[in-house]
Each structure stands twice: as C-alpha cells, then as structure tokens.
Design a protein around this motif. Structure first.
Motif, PDB file in Angstrom:
ATOM      1  N   THR A 123     114.164  48.997  35.027  1.00 55.59           N
ATOM      2  CA  THR A 123     113.909  50.269  35.725  1.00 55.59           C
ATOM      3  C   THR A 123     113.738  51.421  34.740  1.00 55.59           C
ATOM      4  O   THR A 123     113.004  52.359  35.007  1.00 55.59           O
ATOM      5  CB  THR A 123     115.048  50.632  36.692  1.00 55.59           C
ATOM      6  N   HIS A 124     114.456  51.353  33.607  1.00 53.42           N
ATOM      7  CA  HIS A 124     114.334  52.386  32.568  1.00 53.42           C
ATOM      8  C   HIS A 124     114.938  51.875  31.271  1.00 53.42           C
ATOM      9  O   HIS A 124     115.513  50.790  31.236  1.00 53.42           O
ATOM     10  CB  HIS A 124     114.955  53.711  33.015  1.00 53.42           C
ATOM     11  N   HIS A 125     114.804  52.655  30.209  1.00 51.54           N
ATOM     12  CA  HIS A 125     115.026  52.149  28.853  1.00 51.54           C
ATOM     13  C   HIS A 125     116.477  52.167  28.369  1.00 51.54           C
ATOM     14  O   HIS A 125     116.749  51.700  27.271  1.00 51.54           O
ATOM     15  CB  HIS A 125     114.184  52.970  27.871  1.00 51.54           C
TER      16      HIS A 125
ATOM     17  N   LYS B 109     105.434  54.843  31.150  1.00 48.57           N
ATOM     18  CA  LYS B 109     105.890  55.889  30.250  1.00 48.57           C
ATOM     19  C   LYS B 109     107.054  55.443  29.365  1.00 48.57           C
ATOM     20  O   LYS B 109     107.488  56.185  28.491  1.00 48.57           O
ATOM     21  CB  LYS B 109     106.262  57.135  31.054  1.00 48.57           C
ATOM     22  N   ASP B 110     107.588  54.244  29.620  1.00 50.97           N
ATOM     23  CA  ASP B 110     108.635  53.710  28.758  1.00 50.97           C
ATOM     24  C   ASP B 110     108.055  52.899  27.591  1.00 50.97           C
ATOM     25  O   ASP B 110     108.807  52.266  26.838  1.00 50.97           O
ATOM     26  CB  ASP B 110     109.621  52.846  29.568  1.00 50.97           C
ATOM     27  N   LYS B 111     106.745  52.923  27.449  1.00 55.72           N
ATOM     28  CA  LYS B 111     106.078  52.212  26.350  1.00 55.72           C
ATOM     29  C   LYS B 111     106.745  52.580  25.026  1.00 55.72           C
ATOM     30  O   LYS B 111     106.875  53.765  24.701  1.00 55.72           O
ATOM     31  CB  LYS B 111     104.608  52.607  26.309  1.00 55.72           C
ATOM     32  N   GLY B 112     107.213  51.567  24.287  1.00 63.01           N
ATOM     33  CA  GLY B 112     107.884  51.807  23.018  1.00 63.01           C
ATOM     34  C   GLY B 112     109.394  51.948  23.137  1.00 63.01           C
ATOM     35  O   GLY B 112     110.090  51.977  22.135  1.00 63.01           O
ATOM     36  N   ARG B 113     109.914  52.037  24.363  1.00 59.63           N
ATOM     37  CA  ARG B 113     111.357  52.207  24.542  1.00 59.63           C
ATOM     38  C   ARG B 113     112.034  50.987  25.158  1.00 59.63           C
ATOM     39  O   ARG B 113     113.255  50.875  25.114  1.00 59.63           O
ATOM     40  CB  ARG B 113     111.647  53.423  25.443  1.00 59.63           C
ATOM     41  N   ILE B 114     111.268  50.099  25.776  1.00 62.80           N
ATOM     42  CA  ILE B 114     111.849  48.891  26.381  1.00 62.80           C
ATOM     43  C   ILE B 114     111.494  47.689  25.511  1.00 62.80           C
ATOM     44  O   ILE B 114     110.316  47.386  25.311  1.00 62.80           O
ATOM     45  CB  ILE B 114     111.338  48.689  27.828  1.00 62.80           C
ATOM     46  N   PRO B 115     112.523  46.996  24.959  1.00 59.69           N
ATOM     47  CA  PRO B 115     112.252  45.867  24.065  1.00 59.69           C
ATOM     48  C   PRO B 115     111.408  44.778  24.738  1.00 59.69           C
ATOM     49  O   PRO B 115     111.704  44.375  25.855  1.00 59.69           O
ATOM     50  CB  PRO B 115     113.654  45.324  23.741  1.00 59.69           C
TER      51      PRO B 115
ATOM     52  N   THR C 210     115.592  59.576  33.781  1.00 61.08           N
ATOM     53  CA  THR C 210     114.721  59.578  32.602  1.00 61.08           C
ATOM     54  C   THR C 210     113.304  59.918  33.074  1.00 61.08           C
ATOM     55  O   THR C 210     113.012  59.817  34.270  1.00 61.08           O
ATOM     56  CB  THR C 210     114.668  58.213  31.866  1.00 61.08           C
ATOM     57  N   TYR C 211     112.426  60.293  32.152  1.00 60.47           N
ATOM     58  CA  TYR C 211     111.079  60.697  32.569  1.00 60.47           C
ATOM     59  C   TYR C 211     110.189  59.513  32.919  1.00 60.47           C
ATOM     60  O   TYR C 211     109.076  59.697  33.413  1.00 60.47           O
ATOM     61  CB  TYR C 211     110.416  61.609  31.523  1.00 60.47           C
ATOM     62  N   ALA C 212     110.669  58.297  32.639  1.00 66.58           N
ATOM     63  CA  ALA C 212     109.822  57.120  32.843  1.00 66.58           C
ATOM     64  C   ALA C 212     110.343  56.175  33.932  1.00 66.58           C
ATOM     65  O   ALA C 212     109.754  55.132  34.179  1.00 66.58           O
ATOM     66  CB  ALA C 212     109.695  56.351  31.533  1.00 66.58           C
ATOM     67  N   HIS C 213     111.429  56.544  34.563  1.00 74.58           N
ATOM     68  CA  HIS C 213     112.157  55.649  35.479  1.00 74.58           C
ATOM     69  C   HIS C 213     111.275  55.174  36.639  1.00 74.58           C
ATOM     70  O   HIS C 213     110.539  55.954  37.224  1.00 74.58           O
ATOM     71  CB  HIS C 213     113.370  56.411  36.029  1.00 74.58           C
ATOM     72  N   ILE C 214     111.371  53.880  36.963  1.00 76.73           N
ATOM     73  CA  ILE C 214     110.661  53.334  38.135  1.00 76.73           C
ATOM     74  C   ILE C 214     111.630  52.577  39.037  1.00 76.73           C
ATOM     75  O   ILE C 214     112.747  52.236  38.632  1.00 76.73           O
ATOM     76  CB  ILE C 214     109.500  52.390  37.739  1.00 76.73           C
ATOM     77  N   ALA C 215     111.193  52.349  40.287  1.00 82.78           N
ATOM     78  CA  ALA C 215     111.944  51.510  41.230  1.00 82.78           C
ATOM     79  C   ALA C 215     111.046  50.378  41.698  1.00 82.78           C
ATOM     80  O   ALA C 215     109.816  50.508  41.713  1.00 82.78           O
ATOM     81  CB  ALA C 215     112.397  52.335  42.429  1.00 82.78           C
TER      82      ALA C 215
END
Ligand code: ZN
Ligand code: FE
Length: 257
Positions: free
Chosen positions: A53-55, A80-86, A114-119
C-alpha cells in the motif's frame, strides 16, 4: 479467496490472500518475511504477488526475503512510490485493476499518510457478499493515519473515496490501533451511543487479546470521527465548518492526545 491475518511486530497485521482453487497466495504489506513463509509452508502454497500500500518499512520490510524464496513473485505498489518499494515491478494508478484468485481489485489513490499511498478494493463476488478493502495506514478502525506527506485536504479526499464504498466492506487496515483510537474518539463525539458501545466492546476484546481487524465500513461510518468531518457534532466540537479545517483540527488533536 480466504484471508489470513498474521500479527507481527508490536501492532502490525500482514494479510495473506489464499486462492483455495489454485493454492496460490498473495500477501498484503509484508512487514517481515519469516511469519509469511511459515504460513505459506503450512498451506503448502506458492507466493505469486506482494500487494504494497505504501513504502514504509513496516509494510515492505519482508519484500526482499520473500523474493529470495519466491523469485517469480510480482511486487505491486503505487506509481508514485517508484524507487521507494523494494523490488516493485508494477506501478499502479487510480482506476487500475489487479487480479488475484479470479477476482479483480480496484486501485484507489489515497495520499495523505504518504503522497503515494494506494488501496486495494475487491468488490463483493455476489449480491449478498462482502467487499474487501486493504487500506494500509490511511483508514484505521476508529481512526486514520498520521499526515506524514500530505495535507488535511489530501486526507479528506482520500477518505471520501473510501467512505463512498458500500457499508458491507471489510476494512483490513495494517495496525491494531483501535482501542487508542476509540479512546480519543469518545472525547470528541461524546454523545454517539454507537461509539460508546463499540468502545466498551473493544476494551473487552483487547483484554482477551482478540483482534479488532477487520472492521466494517458500516461501523466506521457510524463511529469513526475521521469519517465524520461533515456531521454537526464534529463540526461544532472542532469549531470549524469546512472539511479541511475540521479535519485538520481533529488530526492535530489526535497527534497530541
Ligand atoms: Zn505507514
Ligand atoms: Fe504502518
């Protein structure tokens, strides 16, 4: 699709989605790998997807080790979490759909925590069934996530999307914060009888170490002050009219509670 709840760390939940027909599993927000691997072994199943859901580390901490055991696993997360989620492979936007166990989940973009959070929302499979909502740290039972990378307006918009889902939706949030959330809620929505009833229930459940997750959207709409910024009670308790100011004040009070 069976949903298995795994408590980890001090108050996190990892959710395992098990497709009983194919014996495949997907995991939502694996804070750690070990407890997930143990469950998968018990089922004799195969991990095919990680839905993040987020990083934050208490949601993605297990990604790397799970990939070592199941290299074919596809890691999903917000664009928008590109680069933050392994090991993220799929970059999701509002309106996208992901498929698991023959069911499609709708993706909602819900920034604020967070600015990239999804559900991830799986609609009910039949008319009498329940939908399943995996909302990470945005909506909690009796509360909502802290605003680390967003404004009250962001969070109001995000929670509006979730509030618009059907009452018969199970809310699978990522933390067992319900008791402390309700303890705060009763100081705000003082005359809400359903809230008081819920609070008393949750006190007993937590004394017996019973999980309060999943919650339902129906009970959240009735008792969660963070979904009730437009009710006369909450507006007058906060001394504001507009959603962003009511919500901002409420969130600020909870931060200092
Ligand atoms: Zn978080
Ligand atoms: Fe978290």
């Amino acid at each position: 699709m069976n949903i298995i709840r795994i408590p980890v760390l001090s108050d996190n939940y990892i959710f395992l989605l098990h497709d009983v027909n194919t014996n495949q599993v997907a995991v939502v927000d694996p804070a750690q790998a070990k407890p997930v691997l143990v469950e998968i072994d018990k089922l004799g199943a195969n991990l095919v997807a990680i839905f993040n859901t987020h990083h934050h580390l208490d949601h993605v901490g297990g990604n790397k080790e799970l990939l070592e055991h199941y290299p074919e696993t596809v890691v999903y997360g917000g664009i928008k979490d590109k680069g933050r989620i392994p090991h993220q492979k799929v970059f999701l936007e509002e309106g996208d759909r992901v498929e698991f166990a023959g069911q499609k989940a709708d993706i909602y973009f819900i920034p604020g925590h967070t600015y990239a959070h999804i559900a991830y929302y799986f609609p009910p499979v039949d008319e009498s069934g329940w939908g399943e909502l995996f909302c990470g740290d945005t909506l909690f039972a009796g509360g909502c996530g802290r605003l680390f990378e967003g404004t009250p307006t962001d969070m109001v918009n995000s929670l509006t999307k979730l509030r618009n889902l059907p009452d018969f939706t199970r809310v699978w949030c990522a933390h067992e914060y319900t008791l402390s959330n309700l303890k705060f809620a009763i100081t705000i929505d003082t005359d809400n009888q359903q809230l008081h009833k819920r609070y008393q229930q949750v006190i007993i459940e937590r004394q017996q170490n019973i999980a309060t997750i999943p919650s339902s959207l129906q009970i959240e709409k009735l008792t969660n002050p963070f979904l009730r910024w437009d009710t006369p009670t909450i507006k007058s308790a906060m001394g504001f009219e507009t959603p962003d100011r009511v919500f901002g004040r409420l969130r600020g009070m909870k931060d200092n509670f």
